[in-house]
Design an enzyme around this catalytic site. Structure first.
Site, short mmCIF file in Angstrom:
data_model
loop_
_atom_site.label_atom_id
_atom_site.label_comp_id
_atom_site.label_asym_id
_atom_site.label_seq_id
_atom_site.Cartn_x
_atom_site.Cartn_y
_atom_site.Cartn_z
N ASP A 14 0.86 -1.17 0.00
CA ASP A 14 0.00 0.00 0.00
C ASP A 14 0.90 1.23 0.00
O ASP A 14 2.10 1.15 0.26
CB ASP A 14 -0.92 -0.01 1.22
CG ASP A 14 -2.19 0.81 1.00
OD1 ASP A 14 -2.20 1.67 0.09
OD2 ASP A 14 -3.16 0.59 1.74
N TRP A 15 0.33 2.39 -0.27
CA TRP A 15 1.11 3.59 -0.57
C TRP A 15 1.79 4.15 0.68
O TRP A 15 1.13 4.71 1.56
CB TRP A 15 0.20 4.62 -1.21
CG TRP A 15 0.15 4.59 -2.71
CD1 TRP A 15 0.25 5.66 -3.54
CD2 TRP A 15 -0.01 3.46 -3.58
NE1 TRP A 15 0.18 5.26 -4.87
CE2 TRP A 15 0.03 3.92 -4.92
CE3 TRP A 15 -0.13 2.08 -3.37
CZ2 TRP A 15 -0.08 3.07 -6.02
CZ3 TRP A 15 -0.25 1.23 -4.46
CH2 TRP A 15 -0.22 1.73 -5.76
#
Length: 773
Positions: free
Chosen positions: A270-271
């Site tokens: 995920d970012w």
């Protein structure tokens, strides 16, 4: 002269390229062998938008404004960049571009919870096939969807993106979603793997979960999606799991995902930018997103200092190359930037209507004939919530609100009442231009607060209108969880509105309908009996209000069923004792790391496997609406239940007959009660489901469901195995978990087990909830 030098430089670059292997589908090993360490590290870290050669765009990568991320191109070896964009209720990209004379809006489809309410995998696949066409035609390679975390608790801020409290329903919906998107030769990213069941301190929270609960509840849906959907990518979550970040947890990313489940695609983070890049790569996290130079540097340094084996790097790079050669970017697809938005809007309306859940319909209040005058209450009648906020918000061209939907259906909406709400919205800068509720730009706006209506005005409106509709609105989104007070529970203004409208209209002999335009479960038990009908459209997408009108008028007979339980009280959920339901912090709707938050740095999943109906049914705790519940405008009977043993399980068939006066569809839910055999088990568990076609009055259909022995097994921590004991299994054909219509039995003559790895050890044992049936 500069032009001549530039041409010479480009010619030299082309000659150099000819001397190097250029990526093809059949020469991945050759390209891998030709890559430098720095190039390998570069391919494992996202971030580059377009490659440049001496200041000239190489043409090997393209940009899609508003896309969430990219993979980096390596022009020397013919490796293109690829484009990753958010979902899951539609593609999320920028709707306008500098210098362009067209727009790039995407369709706002129904949110994941509403799709799951359809209990119709064929419908979900049809919707996501259309969604995937937009991904393809706008030049995107991977849609970062579906979100599929379990609805552990009603207050998770992103429940609207997710499917269900049940892992089977969640997994089947996710697999259908993946198949639809990927039928367009683009990829998906099932997320957030794993146990990302709250937004509060999501970057640092340590989810402490027993192995049985993990395998039976929080990983089972991902297992189904991986095996039946075959997603191109999996997104690892921000949080920790039993002390380790999921992005750096080898037993999660390799041992289970690849070794046990046979997953072949890539895993991306995920970012963010967590410090343990080397451990992530070693663990099997192939791609770091959104990507930063320091992550490349960490990988290179790790190989050089011996903390990261080059074999692990090569393994990940090979997976990346195998992913890249499947993409439209590699295959030089000439995307049109012109998907069929009109056709997709029609499909979004159809899907929303078929999935809505009718919770209450006393004395056949619904359907109502068009042409009547309606008093439309609630600020959400104009500030209609099409979808949630955050990365799940879609930039769509329009949102039909309830006033427009009712008028489109031929109703006359009380105009003075609408003028009041419109004036209220105009004074509210947070909802100016009606962009709240996942509207047209950014991450979606805030939700307008409900406003009071004087009792005298309501009495007057009851005289001048034929019936009333009250719209209760809620929104939620990425970065923050919902609250118990004035969110799960109604506000005082909302309670007064329901009470006063019901009193005035009932006194006048007229009906009151409530429309729940919400993103997550709310309390209903204290007020539901004071109104005549309740329709639950969730957040139904840009055409959702038209779909609500279709159901209200009977143009569509609702056939949706609840994918979760509606409790009487919030604290009835055992997970509520270990959920940060009153925690307040600045909302982080963006992405990236945030500082650890005191006192919410871990969450103990002490409820174990007792999530949703597994708890309520076994502990015999009353609910407002049970799992799988939903009414229709017609009635159905079940007959001729038959269970037949197969080589590895059984088939279950039952005949469903429409005994009412109008055509409709029915969902058959198959629950199985297993012998305990030394392992405490729920009173029943969903093991299959099926939805009929549209049945005319008097028409019947026999539905068949297949269940494998592995599908009825429970996990034994003591033996590190899935076990299906010998004995008699009760098989129940039900309209919802509390409404069994027919029963049969399956006898497993010989116990079966499936040995797995012993994983996920807790530092300290959890004092899990103990329930007996």
């Amino acid at each position: 002269m500069k032009k001549i030098f530039l041409m010479a430089a480009l010619a030299l670059t082309s000659l150099c390229a000819l001397a190097q292997p250029q990526l093809r589908k059949d020469n991945i090993d050759e390209v891998l062998a030709a890559m430098t360490l720095e190039e390998k590290a570069t391919l494992l870290v996202g971030g580059a938008r377009a490659a440049m050669v001496d200041g000239v765009t190489s043409g090997i990568a393209h940009q899609v404004p508003g896309a969430a991320g990219n993979t980096r191109p390596i022009p020397r070896l013919g490796i293109p960049g690829t484009v990753l964009a958010d979902g899951p209720a539609g593609l999320r990209i920028s709707p306008t571009r500098q210098g362009a004379n067209q727009t790039y809006y995407c369709t706002g489809f129904p949110v994941g919870t509403l799709l799951a309410s359809s209990w119709d995998t064929a419908l979900v696949e049809e919707v996501t096939t259309a969604m995937g066409e937009e991904v393809h035609e706008y030049g995107v390679d991977v849609l970062l969807a579906p979100g599929m975390n379990i609805h552990r608790n009603p207050l998770c801020g992103r429940n609207f993106e997710y499917f269900s409290e049940d892992p089977l329903l969640s997994g089947k919906m996710a697999a259908a979603y993946v198949r639809g998107i990927q039928s367009n030769a683009v990829g998906t990213s099932i997320k957030h793997y794993a146990v990302n069941n709250q937004e509060t301190n999501r970057n640092e929270n340590d989810a402490r979960v027993s192995e049985r609960a993990l395998r039976e509840i929080y990983l089972k849906n991902f297992e189904i999606a991986v095996k039946e959907g075959k997603p191109w990518t999996v997104m690892s979550s921000y949080n920790k799991l039993n002390g380790e970040y999921t992005q750096q947890k080898k037993d999660l990313l390799t041992t289970i995902l690849r070794d046990e489940w046979g997953y072949k695609g890539i895993v991306m983070t995920d970012w963010g930018n967590k410090a343990g890049t080397v451990k992530s790569a070693w663990s099997g996290n192939d791609l770091m997103e959104p990507g930063n130079q320091n992550e490349i540097d960490r990988i290179v340094a790790g190989v050089k200092d011996g903390s990261l084996d080059i074999k692990d790097v090569d393994r990940n790079v090979r997976r990346m190359l195998e992913y890249i050669v499947k993409t439209p970017s590699f295959n030089k697809y000439r995307f049109s930037d012109k998907p069929d938005l009109k056709g997709h809007a029609t499909l979004a309306r159809k899907a929303a209507g078929e999935a809505m859940v009718l919770l209450r319909n006393e004395d056949n209040t619904l359907p109502v004939a068009p042409g009547q005058k309606v008093a439309l209450y609630g600020i959400s009648s104009l500030d209609f919530v099409a979808g949630g906020t955050g990365s799940g918000n879609v930039n769509k061209a329009y949102v039909v609100n309830m006033k427009e939907g009712l008028e489109n259906a031929g109703f006359t909406v009380d105009q003075p009442l609408m003028n009041f709400y419109q004036a209220t919205l105009a004074m509210n800068s947070a909802t100016a231009a009606l962009t709240a509720g996942g509207g047209r730009g950014g991450f979606g706006g805030g939700k307008a607060a409900e406003v009071a209506i004087p009792e005298a005005a309501i009495t007057n409106e009851a005289r001048n209108n034929d019936f009333a509709i009250i719209v209760i609105g809620r929104n939620a989104g990425e970065g923050a969880d919902r609250k118990m007070v004035d969110d799960f529970e109604l506000t005082n203004i909302e309670r007064e509105l329901i009470r006063n409208v019901s009193l005035a209209f009932h006194t006048a002999g007229k009906k009151v309908v409530v429309v729940l335009n919400i993103g997550g479960v709310i309390e209903t038990n204290s007020w539901k009996n004071s109104v005549d009908a309740i329709l639950l459209p969730w957040s139904p997408g840009q055409e959702g209000a038209n779909a609500v009108a279709d159901v209200l008028t009977g143009k569509v007979n609702p056939s949706g069923k609840l994918p979760m339980t509606f409790p009487i009280n919030f604290m009835d959920h055992p997970s509520s004792a270990n959920f940060p339901f009153n925690y307040t912090r600045p909302q982080n709707v963006g992405r990236g790391p945030v500082a650890p938050v005191k006192d919410v740095d871990y969450t103990e999943y002490k409820e174990g496997i007792w999530v949703g109906y597994r708890y309520f049914s076994t502990a015999r705790v009353g609910v407002s609406y049970p799992f799988g519940y939903g009414l229709s405008y017609t009635d159905f009977s079940y007959s001729k239940p038959v269970v037949k043993a197969t080589a590895d399980g059984f088939t279950a068939t039952v005949t469903v007959t429409n005994t009412g006066a109008v055509a409709g569809k029915e969902v058959v839910e198959l629950y199985v009660t297993a012998p305990e055999a030394g392992l405490v088990k729920p009173a029943c568990e969903l093991r299959a489901f099926a939805k009929t076609r549209i049945l005319a009055p008097g028409e019947s259909q026999t539905v068949t469901m297949t269940v494998g022995n592995y599908g009825i097994a429970s996990f034994s921590e003591a033996n590190s195995a899935w076990e299906a004991p010998a004995g008699v299994y009760s098989v129940r054909f039900a309209s919802n978990v509390a409404d069994v219509r027919a029963s049969a039995a399956y006898t497993l003559k010989k116990a079966q087990s499936w040995k797995v790895n012993d994983l996920f050890e807790l530092n300290e044992p959890l004092e899990e909830l103990v329930i007996t049936r």
